[in-house]
Design an enzyme around this catalytic site. Structure first.
Site, PDB file in Angstrom:
ATOM      1  N   THR A  80     -10.690  -6.755  -4.726  1.00 40.50           N
ATOM      2  CA  THR A  80     -12.031  -6.742  -5.336  1.00 40.50           C
ATOM      3  C   THR A  80     -12.703  -5.391  -5.101  1.00 40.50           C
ATOM      4  O   THR A  80     -13.629  -5.032  -5.816  1.00 40.50           O
ATOM      5  CB  THR A  80     -12.901  -7.881  -4.749  1.00 40.50           C
ATOM      6  OG1 THR A  80     -12.781  -7.884  -3.318  1.00 40.50           O
ATOM      7  CG2 THR A  80     -12.490  -9.239  -5.279  1.00 40.50           C
ATOM      8  N   ASP A 102       0.827  -1.204   0.000  1.00 37.93           N
ATOM      9  CA  ASP A 102       0.000   0.000   0.000  1.00 37.93           C
ATOM     10  C   ASP A 102       0.869   1.265   0.000  1.00 37.93           C
ATOM     11  O   ASP A 102       2.001   1.245   0.479  1.00 37.93           O
ATOM     12  CB  ASP A 102      -0.905  -0.025   1.243  1.00 37.93           C
ATOM     13  CG  ASP A 102      -2.065   0.939   1.115  1.00 37.93           C
ATOM     14  OD1 ASP A 102      -2.377   1.366  -0.012  1.00 37.93           O
ATOM     15  OD2 ASP A 102      -2.669   1.267   2.148  1.00 37.93           O
ATOM     16  N   ASN A 154       1.229   3.430  -2.876  1.00 38.09           N
ATOM     17  CA  ASN A 154       1.762   3.844  -4.186  1.00 38.09           C
ATOM     18  C   ASN A 154       1.305   5.248  -4.570  1.00 38.09           C
ATOM     19  O   ASN A 154       2.092   6.058  -5.087  1.00 38.09           O
ATOM     20  CB  ASN A 154       1.271   2.899  -5.293  1.00 38.09           C
ATOM     21  CG  ASN A 154       1.827   1.505  -5.167  1.00 38.09           C
ATOM     22  OD1 ASN A 154       2.761   1.275  -4.412  1.00 38.09           O
ATOM     23  ND2 ASN A 154       1.254   0.564  -5.909  1.00 38.09           N
ATOM     24  N   GLY A 155       0.015   5.532  -4.332  1.00 35.46           N
ATOM     25  CA  GLY A 155      -0.551   6.823  -4.722  1.00 35.46           C
ATOM     26  C   GLY A 155       0.105   7.959  -3.955  1.00 35.46           C
ATOM     27  O   GLY A 155       0.493   8.981  -4.536  1.00 35.46           O
ATOM     28  N   HIS A 186       2.188   3.418  -9.014  1.00 32.14           N
ATOM     29  CA  HIS A 186       1.828   2.014  -9.264  1.00 32.14           C
ATOM     30  C   HIS A 186       2.909   1.318 -10.093  1.00 32.14           C
ATOM     31  O   HIS A 186       3.220   0.154  -9.858  1.00 32.14           O
ATOM     32  CB  HIS A 186       0.485   1.940  -9.999  1.00 32.14           C
ATOM     33  CG  HIS A 186      -0.667   2.379  -9.167  1.00 32.14           C
ATOM     34  ND1 HIS A 186      -0.832   1.984  -7.857  1.00 32.14           N
ATOM     35  CD2 HIS A 186      -1.726   3.197  -9.436  1.00 32.14           C
ATOM     36  CE1 HIS A 186      -1.948   2.526  -7.366  1.00 32.14           C
ATOM     37  NE2 HIS A 186      -2.492   3.266  -8.308  1.00 32.14           N
ATOM     38  N   LEU A 242      11.095 -20.057  -5.186  1.00 32.23           N
ATOM     39  CA  LEU A 242      10.090 -19.274  -4.454  1.00 32.23           C
ATOM     40  C   LEU A 242       8.796 -19.340  -5.246  1.00 32.23           C
ATOM     41  O   LEU A 242       8.826 -19.386  -6.477  1.00 32.23           O
ATOM     42  CB  LEU A 242      10.529 -17.796  -4.357  1.00 32.23           C
ATOM     43  CG  LEU A 242       9.522 -16.819  -3.740  1.00 32.23           C
ATOM     44  CD1 LEU A 242       9.653 -16.801  -2.214  1.00 32.23           C
ATOM     45  CD2 LEU A 242       9.721 -15.385  -4.256  1.00 32.23           C
TER      46      LEU A 242
END
Ligand code: IPE
Ligand code: IPE
Ligand code: MG
Length: 230
Positions: A61, A15, A17-18, A32, A125
Site C-alpha cells: 500500500t 525485495d 528488483n530495482g 520487476h 499449492l
C-alpha cells in the site's frame, strides 16, 4: 529436502528488483519483470518441497508513492497471468489475491479474479499474491466489516476471520531478500510467531539453493510460542 520440517505457510518479501536492474545498467522495470517471472519458479520449488501456501509481497500500500511510470508498470505485471494461467492449472497451483482490488486498474483486477476462478480446484499449492496489500489497511477493512456486522463477541479467531488471509494458516517462515531487515507492513498479525529470515540476495537472483538454505535455517529454529523448552 528429505527429513526436513517444511513450513506449511511460507511468506516472501520479494525485495531488490530495482537494485538488481541497476547493477546491470537496466531500467528498474526490467528488474520487476524478471522478479515477477521468478515467482513461478519459486512456486514450483515450494510446492515440490511440501509448502502448502506461498504468500508473495508484490506491491505494498506504500508503493503507490513511487513515480507514476514505475507504479503503472508494476500494475501491469499481473497481466502475465493471462497467458501463464494454464501453466498454473497444469501444475496444480491455486492463485489467490490478498489486498485491495478497488484501486488497481480494472484489467489487473479482472486478471486476479479470473486466475482465482480458473485455478479454484487446484490442490498442489496456494500461491497468494499480495498486491496493493498492507497489514494496516487489511486490519482497518476488517474492523470496518466487524462494526458493520455488529459483531459483539470478538474472539482471536474472529479477528483472523476478517483478514484477507482468512482461509490460510499462520505464516511459519518469512523470508525477506534484498538486504533490508524489516517487515514493511507485510502480514504482521499472520506472522506473529513466524520465524524470520533475512538475506542479501536480490529477489530476481533468489534460487533453489537460497530456498534450501532458508529451510535449513528454519529447521534449526526452536519454536516455543511463548512456552518453555522441556
Ligand atoms: C521489490 O523491489 C518490488 C517492489 C517493492 C514493488 P524494489 O523495487 O523495492 O527494489 P529495490 O529495493 O529498490 O532494489
Ligand atoms: C516491500 O519492499 C514491499 C514489497 C516487496 C512489495 P519496499 O522496497 O517497498 O520496502 P521498503 O520501502 O524498503 O521498506
Ligand atoms: Mg525495495
Amino acid at each position: 529436502m528429505e527429513n526436513m520440517k517444511i513450513p506449511a505457510h511460507l511468506a516472501i518479501i520479494l525485495d531488490g528488483n530495482g537494485r538488481w536492474a541497476k547493477k546491470r545498467n537496466r531500467e528498474r522495470s526490467y528488474g520487476h519483470k524478471v522478479g515477477f517471472e521468478n515467482i513461478y519458479k519459486i512456486a514450483l520449488l515450494s510446492r515440490d518441497a511440501g509448502v502448502k501456501v506461498l504468500s508473495v509481497y508484490c506491491f505494498s500500500t506504500e508503493n503507490w508513492s513511487r513515480p507514476k511510470g514505475e507504479v503503472d508498470y508494476l500494475m501491469s505485471l499481473p497481466l502475465v497471468f493471462k497467458k501463464d494461467i494454464n501453466s498454473y492449472v497444469k501444475e496444480d497451483i491455486k492463485v489467490i489475491h490478498s489486498g485491495r482490488l478497488d484501486r488497481i486498474p480494472k484489467t489487473t483486477k479482472d486478471i486476479f479474479e479470473e486466475s482465482e476462478e480458473k485455478t479454484k480446484d487446484c490442490k498442489g499449492l496456494i500461491l497468494n499474491i499480495c498486491f496493493d496489500y498492507g497489514s494496516l489497511d487489511e486490519l482497518k477493512r476488517g474492523i470496518e466489516k466487524i462494526i458493520e456486522n455488529k459483531v459483539e463477541d470478538i474472539k482471536d479467531d474472529t479477528i483472523f476471520s476478517y483478514l484477507d488471509t482468512k482461509n490460510l494458516p499462520p505464516v511459519d517462515l518469512l523470508i525477506r531478500c534484498g538486504g533490508e531487515r524489516r517487515l514493511s507492513n507485510f502480514l504482521l498479525l499472520q506472522s506473529a510467531y513466524a520465524e524470520l529470515y533475512f538475506i542479501d540476495v536480490l529477489w530476481p537472483d533468489f534460487s533453489k539453493e537460497d530456498l534450501h538454505e532458508a529451510f535449513i535455517e528454519y529447521n534449526k529454529r526452536d519454536r516455543r510460542y511463548g512456552g518453555i523448552k522441556e
